[in-house]
Design a protein around this motif. Structure first.
Motif, PDB file in Angstrom:
ATOM      1  N   ALA A  69       0.827  -1.209   0.000  1.00  0.00           N
ATOM      2  CA  ALA A  69       0.000   0.000   0.000  1.00  0.00           C
ATOM      3  C   ALA A  69       0.863   1.262   0.000  1.00  0.00           C
ATOM      4  N   LYS A  70       1.926   1.267   0.791  1.00  0.00           N
ATOM      5  CA  LYS A  70       2.799   2.439   0.850  1.00  0.00           C
ATOM      6  C   LYS A  70       3.537   2.654  -0.473  1.00  0.00           C
ATOM      7  N   LYS A  71       4.037   1.558  -1.054  1.00  0.00           N
ATOM      8  CA  LYS A  71       4.746   1.684  -2.329  1.00  0.00           C
ATOM      9  C   LYS A  71       3.795   2.122  -3.434  1.00  0.00           C
ATOM     10  N   HIS A  72       2.571   1.597  -3.408  1.00  0.00           N
ATOM     11  CA  HIS A  72       1.562   1.996  -4.395  1.00  0.00           C
ATOM     12  C   HIS A  72       1.283   3.495  -4.309  1.00  0.00           C
ATOM     13  N   PHE A  73       1.203   4.012  -3.082  1.00  0.00           N
ATOM     14  CA  PHE A  73       0.924   5.439  -2.921  1.00  0.00           C
ATOM     15  C   PHE A  73       2.085   6.295  -3.444  1.00  0.00           C
ATOM     16  N   LEU A  74       3.312   5.896  -3.154  1.00  0.00           N
ATOM     17  CA  LEU A  74       4.470   6.656  -3.631  1.00  0.00           C
ATOM     18  C   LEU A  74       4.530   6.680  -5.157  1.00  0.00           C
ATOM     19  N   ILE A  75       4.185   5.575  -5.794  1.00  0.00           N
ATOM     20  CA  ILE A  75       4.172   5.534  -7.257  1.00  0.00           C
ATOM     21  C   ILE A  75       3.050   6.406  -7.805  1.00  0.00           C
ATOM     22  N   SER A  76       1.898   6.419  -7.128  1.00  0.00           N
ATOM     23  CA  SER A  76       0.769   7.237  -7.602  1.00  0.00           C
ATOM     24  C   SER A  76       1.098   8.722  -7.549  1.00  0.00           C
ATOM     25  N   ILE A  77       1.939   9.127  -6.584  1.00  0.00           N
ATOM     26  CA  ILE A  77       2.326  10.537  -6.482  1.00  0.00           C
ATOM     27  C   ILE A  77       3.071  10.973  -7.734  1.00  0.00           C
ATOM     28  N   ALA A  78       3.883  10.059  -8.294  1.00  0.00           N
ATOM     29  CA  ALA A  78       4.675  10.395  -9.477  1.00  0.00           C
ATOM     30  C   ALA A  78       3.879  10.287 -10.771  1.00  0.00           C
ATOM     31  N   ASP A  79       2.651   9.790 -10.697  1.00  0.00           N
ATOM     32  CA  ASP A  79       1.812   9.624 -11.889  1.00  0.00           C
ATOM     33  C   ASP A  79       1.233  10.979 -12.289  1.00  0.00           C
ATOM     34  N   PRO A  80       1.564  11.492 -13.488  1.00  0.00           N
ATOM     35  CA  PRO A  80       1.081  12.830 -13.874  1.00  0.00           C
ATOM     36  C   PRO A  80      -0.393  12.859 -14.281  1.00  0.00           C
ATOM     37  N   SER A  81      -0.993  11.687 -14.481  1.00  0.00           N
ATOM     38  CA  SER A  81      -2.406  11.664 -14.871  1.00  0.00           C
ATOM     39  C   SER A  81      -3.283  11.942 -13.660  1.00  0.00           C
ATOM     40  N   MET A  82      -4.578  12.011 -13.890  1.00  0.00           N
ATOM     41  CA  MET A  82      -5.525  12.260 -12.805  1.00  0.00           C
ATOM     42  C   MET A  82      -6.247  10.987 -12.388  1.00  0.00           C
ATOM     43  N   SER A  83      -5.686   9.833 -12.711  1.00  0.00           N
ATOM     44  CA  SER A  83      -6.346   8.554 -12.458  1.00  0.00           C
ATOM     45  C   SER A  83      -6.563   8.294 -10.976  1.00  0.00           C
ATOM     46  N   HIS A  84      -5.725   8.883 -10.111  1.00  0.00           N
ATOM     47  CA  HIS A  84      -5.802   8.603  -8.685  1.00  0.00           C
ATOM     48  C   HIS A  84      -6.500   9.711  -7.898  1.00  0.00           C
ATOM     49  N   HIS A  85      -6.907  10.793  -8.554  1.00  0.00           N
ATOM     50  CA  HIS A  85      -7.435  11.953  -7.841  1.00  0.00           C
ATOM     51  C   HIS A  85      -8.959  11.963  -7.819  1.00  0.00           C
ATOM     52  N   ARG A  86      -9.498  12.433  -6.679  1.00  0.00           N
ATOM     53  CA  ARG A  86     -10.932  12.593  -6.564  1.00  0.00           C
ATOM     54  C   ARG A  86     -11.231  13.914  -5.852  1.00  0.00           C
ATOM     55  N   LEU A  87     -12.428  14.433  -6.116  1.00  0.00           N
ATOM     56  CA  LEU A  87     -12.913  15.669  -5.509  1.00  0.00           C
ATOM     57  C   LEU A  87     -13.909  15.311  -4.424  1.00  0.00           C
TER      58      LEU A  87
END
Length: 391
Positions: A69-87
């Motif tokens: 879970a921690k490694k997944h989150f660190l990789i998502s931070i470097a992802d420039p897309s908006m696939s992981h973001h929510r409002l």
């Protein structure tokens, strides 16, 4: 190619015990090394991974592992897309990517689950967690909540001494030195007895998630900030406030979550206070603290490229007001809230209690099709999905 698990299997949490990829079988299916499978899974959005826990026992164990879970989150931070973001808004959230890519389509929200009620206030977001406050007099408590996996922390003790106290200021963030999440709350005695000497009394309190009490700390060095919720960046909480004295000057109050001390951070030096035709506000774009305001002719955003270094303020946006007709009702008491900026220069912002998408390159203006009540500047929060359990 992965086949999405059936809805029935996911609901009943049925898992298979056979390997998904077995090099010893005689079938013609291609074999992928386990290391490669892990790398692929690490790059998928959290909500897809939650479904993939139903694929087999091995995947369920892997995806549920805290280190994964921690490694997944660190990789998502470097992802420039908006696939992981929510409002996030009140008791629900919207996929940010669909708001940007198809603003005319009605956005379908996901409701928060696992909460005792749906009347919580969102005080802030940090590292994919939301800080929720239950204002009911019998509760008056704060929790840390992960809306991606519907898990919450234990509740804090009650934050306000009694129901007639208010909370004019707060902030939520991560103390990276001690690996702790903290929430700061300024509470005010709002009693209506004019003979009560304690009416108007302010207390500044801090709570570390995982502990069993609030601590009273030094008060903010300036009057209660204009923006209620502090903005988290680089281990600090930040608010715009007015300095005591004459002439009135705006300044950023910075609170260090590790040392629990304050300092002033100056605004861009070449912007006179007379330029602010609305209340200047703070936002965080691309992990940089930003200042947003409207002057007589333009919408202006400055970005602090190196936190705390006044000389690093850089003008990020300078757009003529004539292109932004929604700014016409803006007055000296208004706040422009910038929420997100995409890679291709599209900005999501809130003004006059409405959401707007503005393309800085083409000048195209859109309105996300979202069913919301009248908004205030503290209602909306962007968060990044993750699989990490709250403390």
């Amino acid at each position: 190619m992965y086949n999405q698990p059936s809805k029935r299997n996911c609901q009943n949490d049925i898992v298979c015990t056979q390997p998904v990829f077995d090099p010893n079988t005689n079938n013609n299916h291609p074999f992928l090394p386990s290391e490669l499978i892990v790398e692929i899974l690490l790059r998928l959005p959290a909500r897809i991974l939650l479904q993939f826990r139903c694929v087999c026992k091995l995947w369920k164990t892997l995806i549920s592992d805290p280190n994964f879970a921690k490694k997944h989150f660190l990789i998502s931070i470097a992802d420039p897309s908006m696939s992981h973001h929510r409002l996030a808004y009140q008791d629900r959230s919207y996929p940010l990517k669909s708001l940007f890519e198809n603003p005319s389509a009605l956005a379908i929200p996901d409701r928060f689950k696992g909460l005792e009620n749906d009347q919580n206030f969102i005080l802030g977001s940090c590292n994919g967690f939301l800080c929720l406050y239950d204002p009911h007099p019998d509760q008056n408590k704060i929790i840390m909540y992960n809306p991606s996996i519907h898990l919450k922390s234990n509740s804090s003790p009650q934050v306000k001494p009694s129901p007639n106290w208010g909370m004019p200021c707060n902030g939520f963030g991560y103390d990276h030195v001690n690996d702790k999440y903290k929430v700061l709350a300024v509470v005010e005695n709002g009693g209506d007895d004019i003979n009560d000497e304690d009416v108007g009394e302010l207390l500044t309190k801090i709570y570390t998630f995982g502990e069993d009490s609030w601590r009273t700390i030094q008060d903010l060095p300036h009057p209660p900030p204009i923006q209620m919720s502090g903005k988290y960046v680089s281990g600090t909480l930040n608010w715009v406030a007015r300095r005591w004295g004459y002439p009135t000057r705006y300044v950023i109050i910075s609170f260090d979550l590790d040392k629990e001390t304050y300092r002033d951070v100056l605004l861009p030096q070449n912007v006179p206070d007379a330029d602010y035709m609305c209340i200047p506000s703070l936002c965080v774009l691309n992990d940089h603290l930003c200042l947003c305001f409207v002057n007589k002719t333009h919408l202006v955003v400055w970005s602090m490229e190196e936190y705390g270094v006044v000389e690093s303020w850089t003008e990020l946006i300078n757009t003529p007001r004539e292109k932004l007709t929604f700014l016409n009702p803006i007055n000296t008491y208004s706040i422009i809230e910038l929420l997100f900026i995409s890679e291709n220069g599209v900005v999501l912002l809130m003004a006059s209690s409405q959401l707007f998408l503005y393309n800085l390159n083409s000048g195209v203006l859109d309105h996300p099709f979202i069913s919301m009540d009248k908004l205030s500047a503290c209602d909306l929060h962007i968060y990044r999905e993750n699989l990490i359990s709250p403390q």
